[in-house]
Design a protein around this motif. Structure first.
Motif: not given
Length: 499
Positions: A399-415
């Motif tokens: 998780k990355v972000g600040n005190d208010k917003y947290q999200m996964d550090n890696i966003q991915q897709s594969v084809s």
């Protein structure tokens, strides 16, 4: 961190149109950005800027939406055909109050699409237009035969009809397209689309119903209920091929949206959180669509999306001209990964807009042209067009972000494309933490690999008259026994191709 890829589990087909574009008679998008006229000193072919067209061809533009946008529901197509000197002039009341001389009309649009080699998406006028007007436009464009509109087209210099691949029945009819209720628009849609006739059975027109503003799930529910649920006549079923949705993100600051270039890390986390909200949006609208269309025959068409910031200082506020930074590139990459993962339902995406407006891929200033960071993301992700989505998952999340917003550090897709080449795209949303990725294939042994990266400071952008600071560069990729290994720096977009 490991990225597991199961080549045998194909999750869906990624339609090329997911990487589509949107052009509107707004600011300098059409005029100066794309169309300069045959007599311009700027190099052009039949009025279309050569430099812009050649750059767009490199990102394989699959479809181009036109003429709007809000402009579509005040556009009367007859004003934009025939000799240019006799075309009607009008005031563009939506965008800047400037004079629209209609020198770029139907014929010019199809000329542009022909030069780009892309599919066509024409948006019709429901807000201020008539059924007859829309019907006659379709006839003018697509009928190969004898009729008043086909004869007029021939008189205006086009013997054979064009192909209209997609036709939108109105635009944002909940707002600038007429401030309608969903029930009222649904009735109009049923009426208007009846007259969007397919004159050539070998070239069917894909009809797109005007959908919701962001998370207005009631609009989706009511429109589908009125068009598909009983007691709607059976004849209505099958008359909607696509349903649109529009979604913008930016750093809201009271009445303002925040600067495109001068913003804080907190602004970034807010914007990225909004961008990742596309995932929930698709899930929830998709769940409503599943109630009426469980076989997913109706495509979700996200035909307006992107970052909407304040205009650049000193520019016409109605022209929506903004710069594009690394922040916008991260938003674009993350959005494409979401579209890819939802390719069973999402069949089109059109970034707003193609040149000089909002999150553009190209900016122009007279004869000068620059490629924005978002352009390079389109170029890096072009390999997904027409490929098959593969099952993929990360071994862990951070998780990355600040005190208010947290999200996964890696966003991915594969084809995987028709030649068997696997494309991995990743976005590292972190501002200070790199990630080593080991991609592991379940079945195949890679023979070779190559990588590309877009990486820079969060507020970096390319400027006129200066060497670009953000552009695509090679990425070092190492082969392993089961896959490939590479480093994804903080604040970067990465593409890896595995052969």
């Amino acid at each position: 961190m490991k990225l597991y890829i199961n080549e045998k589990n194909r999750k869906g087909h990624i339609e090329p149109e997911i990487y589509g574009h949107f052009s509107e008679h707004l600011g300098r998008c059409i005029y100066e950005g794309i169309y300069v006229g045959e007599d311009s000193p700027i190099p052009n072919k039949n009025g279309m800027r050569t430099d812009v067209v050649e750059a767009l061809k490199k990102i394989k533009v699959p479809v181009l939406r036109w003429p709007g946008g809000c402009f579509a529901d005040e556009y009367h197509w007859m004003d934009g055909v025939g000799p240019k000197e006799s075309r009607k002039q009008m005031i563009n009341t939506n965008w800047g109050g400037v004079t629209e001389d209609n020198s770029f009309g139907t014929h010019e649009y199809f000329e542009l699409c022909d030069q780009l080699g892309c599919k066509t998406y024409v948006n019709g006028n429901v807000g201020s237009g008539s059924v007859r007007e829309m019907s006659e436009w379709v006839e003018y464009m697509t009928l190969d035969g004898v009729s008043p509109m086909a004869d007029l087209r021939k008189k205006n210099g086009r013997e054979k009809p064009w192909r209209v691949d997609y036709f939108g029945v109105g635009n944002e009819n909940w707002g600038c397209g007429g401030n309608m209720t969903p029930a009222y628009y649904a009735d109009l849609y049923r009426r208007y689309q009846t007259y969007v006739r397919t004159y050539d059975s070998n070239a069917p027109i894909f009809r797109i119903c005007g959908g919701a503003n962001a998370d207005d799930y009631k609009w989706t529910e009511v429109v589908l209920r009125e068009c598909f649920a009983e007691p709607a006549p059976k004849e209505v079923h099958g008359m909607m091929d696509g349903l649109s949705v529009h979604y913008y993100c930016g750093a809201e600051k009271g009445p303002h949206k925040g600067s495109a270039t001068d913003f804080s890390e907190d602004d970034y986390w807010y914007t990225m959180n909004r961008a990742l909200g596309m995932d929930e949006l698709i899930y929830r609208h998709g769940a409503i669509m599943d109630q009426y269309d469980p076989d997913k025959k109706i495509g979700m068409m996200v035909d307006e999306w992107g970052c909407w910031h304040d205009v650049e200082p000193g520019t016409n506020p109605g022209f929506l001209f903004q710069q594009s930074t690394m922040r916008d590139a991260l938003v674009a990459g993350a959005t494409f990964n979401i579209f890819n993962r939802h390719c069973d339902r999402v069949k089109m995406g059109c970034i707003a807009q193609i040149v000089n407006v909002l999150q553009s891929v190209i900016l122009t200033d007279g004869p000068e042209m620059i490629l924005t960071p978002t352009y390079h993301v389109f170029h890096m992700y072009r390999f997904h067009q027409g490929a098959e989505l593969l099952e993929s998952c990360l071994s862990e999340t951070k998780k990355v972000g600040n005190d208010k917003y947290q999200m996964d550090n890696i966003q991915q897709s594969v084809s995987q494309d028709k030649d068997g080449v696997i494309t991995i795209t990743l976005v590292n949303t972190s501002l200070d933490g790199e990630e080593t990725i080991e991609a592991v294939l379940m079945e195949e042994t890679p023979k070779k690999a190559e990588g590309f990266i877009l990486h820079g400071g969060l507020n970096d952008y390319n400027e006129f008259g200066k060497e670009p600071v953000l552009y695509e560069k090679p990425l070092d990729v190492q082969l392993t026994q089961r896959g490939v290994k590479f480093v994804v720096p903080a604040c970067s977009v990465v593409t890896v191709r595995v052969y």
